[in-house]
Design a protein around this motif. Structure first.
Motif, mmCIF file in Angstrom:
data_model
loop_
_atom_site.group_PDB
_atom_site.id
_atom_site.type_symbol
_atom_site.label_atom_id
_atom_site.label_comp_id
_atom_site.label_asym_id
_atom_site.label_seq_id
_atom_site.Cartn_x
_atom_site.Cartn_y
_atom_site.Cartn_z
ATOM 1 N N UNK A 45 4.984 6.095 3.061
ATOM 2 C CA UNK A 45 5.894 5.130 3.088
ATOM 3 C C UNK A 45 5.035 3.969 2.279
ATOM 4 N N UNK A 46 5.856 3.081 1.556
ATOM 5 C CA UNK A 46 5.410 2.015 0.823
ATOM 6 C C UNK A 46 5.310 0.819 1.934
ATOM 7 N N UNK A 47 3.899 0.628 2.615
ATOM 8 C CA UNK A 47 3.680 -0.402 3.570
ATOM 9 C C UNK A 47 3.638 -1.826 2.757
ATOM 10 N N UNK A 96 0.771 -1.046 -0.080
ATOM 11 C CA UNK A 96 -0.036 -0.169 0.002
ATOM 12 C C UNK A 96 0.961 1.408 -0.161
ATOM 13 N N UNK A 97 0.489 2.256 -0.697
ATOM 14 C CA UNK A 97 1.352 3.489 -0.781
ATOM 15 C C UNK A 97 2.440 3.394 -1.667
ATOM 16 N N UNK A 98 3.276 4.570 -1.546
ATOM 17 C CA UNK A 98 4.484 4.563 -2.041
ATOM 18 C C UNK A 98 5.545 5.237 -1.087
ATOM 19 N N UNK A 99 6.838 5.003 -1.734
ATOM 20 C CA UNK A 99 8.075 5.675 -0.811
ATOM 21 C C UNK A 99 8.820 4.384 -0.317
ATOM 22 N N UNK A 147 -4.437 -3.474 9.668
ATOM 23 C CA UNK A 147 -3.493 -2.537 9.755
ATOM 24 C C UNK A 147 -4.362 -1.201 8.937
ATOM 25 N N UNK A 148 -4.752 -1.429 7.745
ATOM 26 C CA UNK A 148 -5.412 -0.875 6.923
ATOM 27 C C UNK A 148 -4.281 -0.044 5.983
ATOM 28 N N UNK A 149 -4.280 1.440 6.219
ATOM 29 C CA UNK A 149 -3.418 2.399 5.751
ATOM 30 C C UNK A 149 -2.563 2.696 6.710
ATOM 31 N N UNK A 150 -2.855 2.278 8.269
ATOM 32 C CA UNK A 150 -1.737 2.850 9.156
ATOM 33 C C UNK A 150 -2.118 4.294 9.385
ATOM 34 N N UNK A 151 -3.257 4.600 9.209
ATOM 35 C CA UNK A 151 -3.563 6.107 9.646
ATOM 36 C C UNK A 151 -3.406 6.844 8.444
ATOM 37 N N UNK A 152 -3.100 6.440 7.481
ATOM 38 C CA UNK A 152 -2.454 7.475 6.452
ATOM 39 C C UNK A 152 -1.093 7.620 6.160
ATOM 40 N N UNK A 153 -0.441 6.536 6.908
ATOM 41 C CA UNK A 153 1.217 6.617 6.551
ATOM 42 C C UNK A 153 1.460 5.996 5.245
#
Length: 432
Positions: free
Chosen positions: A47-49, A17-20, A37-43
């Motif tokens: 960061x690339x989770x 999830x996400x990028x970085x 965990x979902x998106x870890x609150x928008x983390x």
């Protein structure tokens, strides 16, 4: 859903999830998949989770040998995932019971860990207490010795009940890690996602440091050699220490530069209560927390007022003072209009604005009276007629500070951003 094969042939799944920069996330328990965990609150916006489903959970297969579900055996799964992702070192986050797994991995592969974030960890790795889950995993003394080789920062987020009901656990972790502790809820990314993301972002960013200042965790950036003469840059309302980057990089040729995010701004804590005296106290605690005897201070707008109050109340802390287009601590006529909230997500805590507006419209009379107590050589830089700050009030301000110089750079309120060369020239002529 991507998958990889563990060393023993078990097929394991993970979610991206996400990028970085990648952050490997271990779920909190041997039977819990990582989806919670979902998106870890928008983390995931930063960061690339990499959310790993442990053996027998989520999309991962049941192992042929149940014994391989032991934490010590699953450290091999993390190492296999690291190799699969072709990462030399990993940022590792673990929640609850998987804190044990993360701790054991760090002990076994200390050179492979870039950082370790433990959220309400259930780990007892390294404990000498009999009957713990560490029995038969690693020898306690060997575990502690291995963790001593961990050349990586550790962030420990503990829920209040973790320390209240099990205080020995926090002490045990403190003995294992040179960690940076902070109170949090058991699921902080759900209960206060903004605070969680700010804390973890600041911790994982290589150029961000943090210290406690007046009870608030302040994130800050540094430039220049540690032994160079120090200068602290205080940002304006709604900004952050990053706003000073272009100026800081130039000053760093001869100075050690520090640029904190005030409370309620950037990656620092957002305590919810704000005001100029609190900002002054944060600035004082920041300078003292760095172990500095005295510094040059440059403050823009709101940060300029905080710097003025600091120089008046604690003159021993400020060698030279520069204030860039600050709102003077005198009642405005007419009063400042109320600021309307902008639409969308803000990079600062909105209550900062009405709190500061109220104080600017009715400043403490003592603030103006204390200007005469400022001992530091002072430079006031005004932005000229394009600024919303009344320039005649800046002249009045400079006249109340003993020996203060007033320079006008016709740039509007954001002088150091709009006219950086002229701003730097003014600093150089002043001796900074």
């Amino acid at each position: 859903m991507p998958k990889f094969t563990a060393y023993d042939g078990t097929e394991l799944a993970y979610h991206l999830k996400g990028a970085g920069e990648p952050l490997i996330c271990l779920p909190g328990g041997p039977t819990r998949a990582a989806a919670y965990y979902g998106t870890l609150g928008g983390l995931d916006a930063h960061h690339r989770l990499v959310l790993l489903d442990l053996r027998g959970t989520g999309g991962s297969a049941e192992p042929a040998d149940p014994a391989t579900c032991r934490w010590d055996r699953q450290t091999d799964d993390i190492e296999a995932l690291r190799e699969h992702l072709r990462l030399d070192r990993v940022h590792l986050l673990a929640h609850s019971a998987s804190g044990n797994l993360a701790t054991l991995y760090a002990a076994r592969h200390p050179a492979r860990v870039r950082s370790l974030t433990l959220i309400s960890p259930g780990t007892r790795a390294g404990s000498e207490e009999p009957g713990t889950e560490a029995d038969g995993v690693f020898d306690p003394a060997a575990t502690r010795a291995a963790l001593a080789l961990l050349d990586a920062p550790v962030l420990l987020l503990t829920a209040p009940h973790d320390n209240g009901a099990r205080p020995a656990r926090a002490a045990e972790l403190a003995a294992l890690f040179p960690y940076e502790g902070k109170a949090a809820a058991h699921h902080p990314w759900l209960d206060d996602p903004g605070a969680f993301v700010r804390t973890v972002r600041a911790f994982l960013a290589p150029d961000i440091l943090a210290l406690d200042a007046d009870g608030v965790r302040l994130a800050y950036r540094t430039w220049g050699e540690e032994t160079a003469p120090p200068v602290v840059l205080a940002h304006g309302r709604g900004g952050s220490g990053a706003d000073w980057t272009a100026i800081a990089e130039r000053l760093a040729a001869t100075r050690r530069v520090y640029a904190p995010d005030f409370g309620g701004h950037g990656l620092s804590d957002w305590p919810g209560a704000y005001g100029f005296e609190r900002l002054r106290n944060e600035l004082s605690a920041f300078i003292r927390g760095l172990g500095l005897d005295s510094v040059d201070v440059i403050g823009h707008s709101m940060g300029g007022v905080a710097a003025i109050l600091l120089a008046a109340e604690e003159p021993e802390l400020v060698d030279r003072l520069v204030v860039e287009d600050p709102p003077p601590p005198f009642p405005p006529d007419p009063p400042r209009p109320l600021t309307r909230r902008e639409e969308g997500v803000l990079a600062f805590d909105w209550p900062v604005v009405p709190s500061i507006d109220a104080e600017l419209n009715a400043p403490d009379p003592a603030w103006g009276e204390r200007l005469a107590a400022i001992e530091a050589p002072t430079l006031v830089i005004g932005g000229g007629p394009a600024s919303h700050i009344p320039q005649e009030q800046l002249a009045r301000l400079a006249g109340r500070i003993p020996g203060a110089l007033l320079v006008t750079i016709d740039a509007g309120h954001l002088i150091h951003e709009t006219r950086p060369e002229e701003f730097l020239a003014a600093l150089a002529e002043f001796g900074i």
